[in-house]
Design a protein around this motif. Sequence first.
Motif, PDB file in Angstrom:
ATOM      1  N   ARG A   1      43.458   7.389  18.443  1.00 15.98           N
ATOM      2  CA  ARG A   1      43.417   6.477  18.966  1.00 15.98           C
ATOM      3  C   ARG A   1      42.656   5.554  20.282  1.00 15.98           C
ATOM      4  NH1 ARG A   1      48.031   3.223  19.122  1.00 15.98           N
ATOM      5  NH2 ARG A   1      48.383   3.657  21.518  1.00 15.98           N
ATOM      6  N   LEU A   2      41.658   6.599  20.923  1.00 17.13           N
ATOM      7  CA  LEU A   2      40.562   6.756  22.100  1.00 17.13           C
ATOM      8  C   LEU A   2      39.276   5.694  21.696  1.00 17.13           C
ATOM      9  CD1 LEU A   2      39.989   9.043  24.135  1.00 17.13           C
ATOM     10  CD2 LEU A   2      38.361   9.623  23.406  1.00 17.13           C
ATOM     11  N   ILE A   3      39.471   5.097  22.759  1.00 12.40           N
ATOM     12  CA  ILE A   3      39.137   3.962  23.012  1.00 12.40           C
ATOM     13  C   ILE A   3      37.494   5.007  23.798  1.00 12.40           C
ATOM     14  CG2 ILE A   3      37.767   2.088  23.842  1.00 12.40           C
ATOM     15  CD1 ILE A   3      41.030   0.996  23.736  1.00 12.40           C
ATOM     16  N   TYR A   4      36.717   5.018  22.959  1.00 10.69           N
ATOM     17  CA  TYR A   4      35.715   5.871  23.464  1.00 10.69           C
ATOM     18  C   TYR A   4      34.081   4.719  24.148  1.00 10.69           C
ATOM     19  CZ  TYR A   4      31.892   9.601  24.326  1.00 10.69           C
ATOM     20  OH  TYR A   4      31.792  11.138  24.083  1.00 10.69           O
TER      21      TYR A   4
ATOM     22  N   VAL B   1      36.156  -3.332  27.255  1.00 13.63           N
ATOM     23  CA  VAL B   1      37.202  -2.117  27.277  1.00 13.63           C
ATOM     24  C   VAL B   1      38.770  -2.606  27.456  1.00 13.63           C
ATOM     25  CG1 VAL B   1      38.988  -0.368  28.750  1.00 13.63           C
ATOM     26  CG2 VAL B   1      36.100  -0.027  28.645  1.00 13.63           C
ATOM     27  N   SER B   2      38.886  -3.622  28.029  1.00 14.75           N
ATOM     28  CA  SER B   2      39.986  -4.289  27.978  1.00 14.75           C
ATOM     29  C   SER B   2      40.070  -5.416  26.591  1.00 14.75           C
ATOM     30  CB  SER B   2      40.211  -5.577  28.670  1.00 14.75           C
ATOM     31  OG  SER B   2      40.085  -5.025  29.748  1.00 14.75           O
ATOM     32  N   SER B   3      38.904  -5.604  25.917  1.00 15.59           N
ATOM     33  CA  SER B   3      39.496  -6.318  24.007  1.00 15.59           C
ATOM     34  C   SER B   3      39.406  -4.939  23.194  1.00 15.59           C
ATOM     35  CB  SER B   3      38.399  -6.643  24.072  1.00 15.59           C
ATOM     36  OG  SER B   3      37.902  -8.050  24.386  1.00 15.59           O
ATOM     37  N   ALA B   4      38.685  -4.164  23.244  1.00 20.94           N
ATOM     38  CA  ALA B   4      39.317  -2.771  22.705  1.00 20.94           C
ATOM     39  C   ALA B   4      40.905  -2.178  22.976  1.00 20.94           C
ATOM     40  CB  ALA B   4      38.256  -1.549  22.653  1.00 20.94           C
ATOM     41  N   LEU B   5      41.009  -2.470  23.784  1.00 22.99           N
ATOM     42  CA  LEU B   5      42.351  -2.357  24.528  1.00 22.99           C
ATOM     43  C   LEU B   5      43.414  -3.275  24.271  1.00 22.99           C
ATOM     44  CD1 LEU B   5      42.252  -0.706  27.644  1.00 22.99           C
ATOM     45  CD2 LEU B   5      43.352   0.142  26.397  1.00 22.99           C
TER      46      LEU B   5
ATOM     47  N   ASP C   1      38.217   2.605  19.143  1.00 19.55           N
ATOM     48  CA  ASP C   1      36.684   2.351  18.467  1.00 19.55           C
ATOM     49  C   ASP C   1      35.843   3.224  19.445  1.00 19.55           C
ATOM     50  OD1 ASP C   1      34.791   0.360  18.118  1.00 19.55           O
ATOM     51  OD2 ASP C   1      36.154  -1.168  17.932  1.00 19.55           O
ATOM     52  N   HIS C   2      34.371   2.551  19.246  1.00 21.03           N
ATOM     53  CA  HIS C   2      33.477   3.307  20.055  1.00 21.03           C
ATOM     54  C   HIS C   2      32.351   2.094  20.652  1.00 21.03           C
ATOM     55  CE1 HIS C   2      29.629   5.725  20.255  1.00 21.03           C
ATOM     56  NE2 HIS C   2      30.130   5.500  21.405  1.00 21.03           N
ATOM     57  N   ILE C   3      32.445   2.306  21.913  1.00 20.12           N
ATOM     58  CA  ILE C   3      31.689   0.459  22.174  1.00 20.12           C
ATOM     59  C   ILE C   3      30.413   1.661  22.803  1.00 20.12           C
ATOM     60  CG2 ILE C   3      31.873  -0.908  23.713  1.00 20.12           C
ATOM     61  CD1 ILE C   3      34.886  -0.520  24.223  1.00 20.12           C
ATOM     62  N   GLN C   4      29.558   1.001  22.742  1.00 21.73           N
ATOM     63  CA  GLN C   4      28.332   0.653  22.987  1.00 21.73           C
ATOM     64  C   GLN C   4      27.810  -0.092  24.031  1.00 21.73           C
ATOM     65  OE1 GLN C   4      25.286   3.003  20.350  1.00 21.73           O
ATOM     66  NE2 GLN C   4      26.967   3.210  18.791  1.00 21.73           N
ATOM     67  N   VAL C   5      27.160   0.106  25.189  1.00 23.58           N
ATOM     68  CA  VAL C   5      27.043  -0.909  26.376  1.00 23.58           C
ATOM     69  C   VAL C   5      25.247   0.021  26.369  1.00 23.58           C
ATOM     70  CG1 VAL C   5      27.710  -2.625  28.214  1.00 23.58           C
ATOM     71  CG2 VAL C   5      29.613  -1.265  26.217  1.00 23.58           C
ATOM     72  N   ALA C   6      23.956  -1.073  26.055  1.00 20.55           N
ATOM     73  CA  ALA C   6      22.630  -0.669  27.086  1.00 20.55           C
ATOM     74  C   ALA C   6      22.843  -1.925  27.890  1.00 20.55           C
ATOM     75  CB  ALA C   6      22.169  -1.028  25.338  1.00 20.55           C
TER      76      ALA C   6
END
Length: 399
Positions: free
Chosen positions: A119-122, A182-186, A196-201
């Motif tokens: 459940r962790l959003i990384y 992050v808000s979208s993933a929550l 999810d794993h979110i990558q932001v460059a």
Amino acid sequence: MSGPLSGVRVLDLTGVVSGPFATMFLADQGADVLKIEPIDGDITRRSRAPIGKTNEFSALFISSNRGKRSLAVDIKHETGREILTRLAGQADVLVQNFRPGTMERLGLGPDQLRARHPRLIYVSISGVGDSGPYVKKRVYDPIIQGLSGFCDIQSQAVTNRPQMIRTIVCDKTTAVFTAQAVSSALYAREKTGQGDHIQVAMLDTMIAYLWPEGMMQYTVVGAEAASADPNDRPDLVFRTSDGYLTCGTISDSEWRGFCKASGDPELANDARFATPSARSVNATARIHKMQEYIVQHTTTEWLARLDAADVPCAPILRRGEIIHNEQVVARGIIAEFEQPGVGRVRQPKPAARFTVNEATIAGPAPRVGQHSREVLRDLGYSEAAIEQMIEDRAVRAAG
């Protein structure tokens, strides 16, 4: 704690600005943000002129880390990694901006932690992403300004010399994109139960940010050479007889309003500016012509004339004037509170205003390791164990 993210736990393993600014937005919106700092503290505590009596704070640090708690821990130490692993089991979100591969080498990478905590959003923030020839570069805001086209857009009008914008726009824009993701993933997790794993460059962010108007001439494939550069014109900073203002004349009604405000009946008859397309083609001549009129009167007089003619306009404020501006004061945009060890400080209130779940400044920025003991107690460590960690310099506790 109030706010739409009340009850959300965030582990903030980020430094400098792009990550801390993003997690500060989450704290403003009610999240419990635990800042995981090195033993010596976040670099921005001391990378600008320190303020206050303890030398633990800079204005930049306060403005990127207000409302958080602080645990100072050495994550290269085995005990530090054990603490982080336990905290990840309780967290909803983990945000880090180490160089790609660093967290994996420490056993704290997204696959490693999410295998145990699905459940962790990384969230991984990076300069240029985790692939490509630049992946090992050390990246700060000016590097991304250079790569993204931002410097080119700011080029000097006569020499065409690229210029940096004088604020860390790439860091701060990346922070906004990250907080939104992050808000979208929550929200998605509420429906699926999965993190999810979110990558932001930063590079990806700034190219996306600049594209709508900054890359107009490159939007249609094959038509690049035939398209005019939308930035090949003077900016909309106009000198008055006693200062500066800005105004815009995009629509026909706005142009007619400016012509009326100018007091010159012949201006409205100039064919170069008679239609939106003509004003676009002749933008440089139009802006120079406007300047000829504007410099003849004071800022106050011009603003009155332009407002009366319904032309978008505003004074160009010096930074020292912003906090006293009538619109800023009327909106109550700037708040004041006590920052321990520093004194009274100013901060802008959260920009997104919620009617039901009010977002607020959660409090001052923390000292290095201010909350280390309480966090470790909550994880089940004994007082003796905590004192041993401090003695081993695996952990630092303030006071």
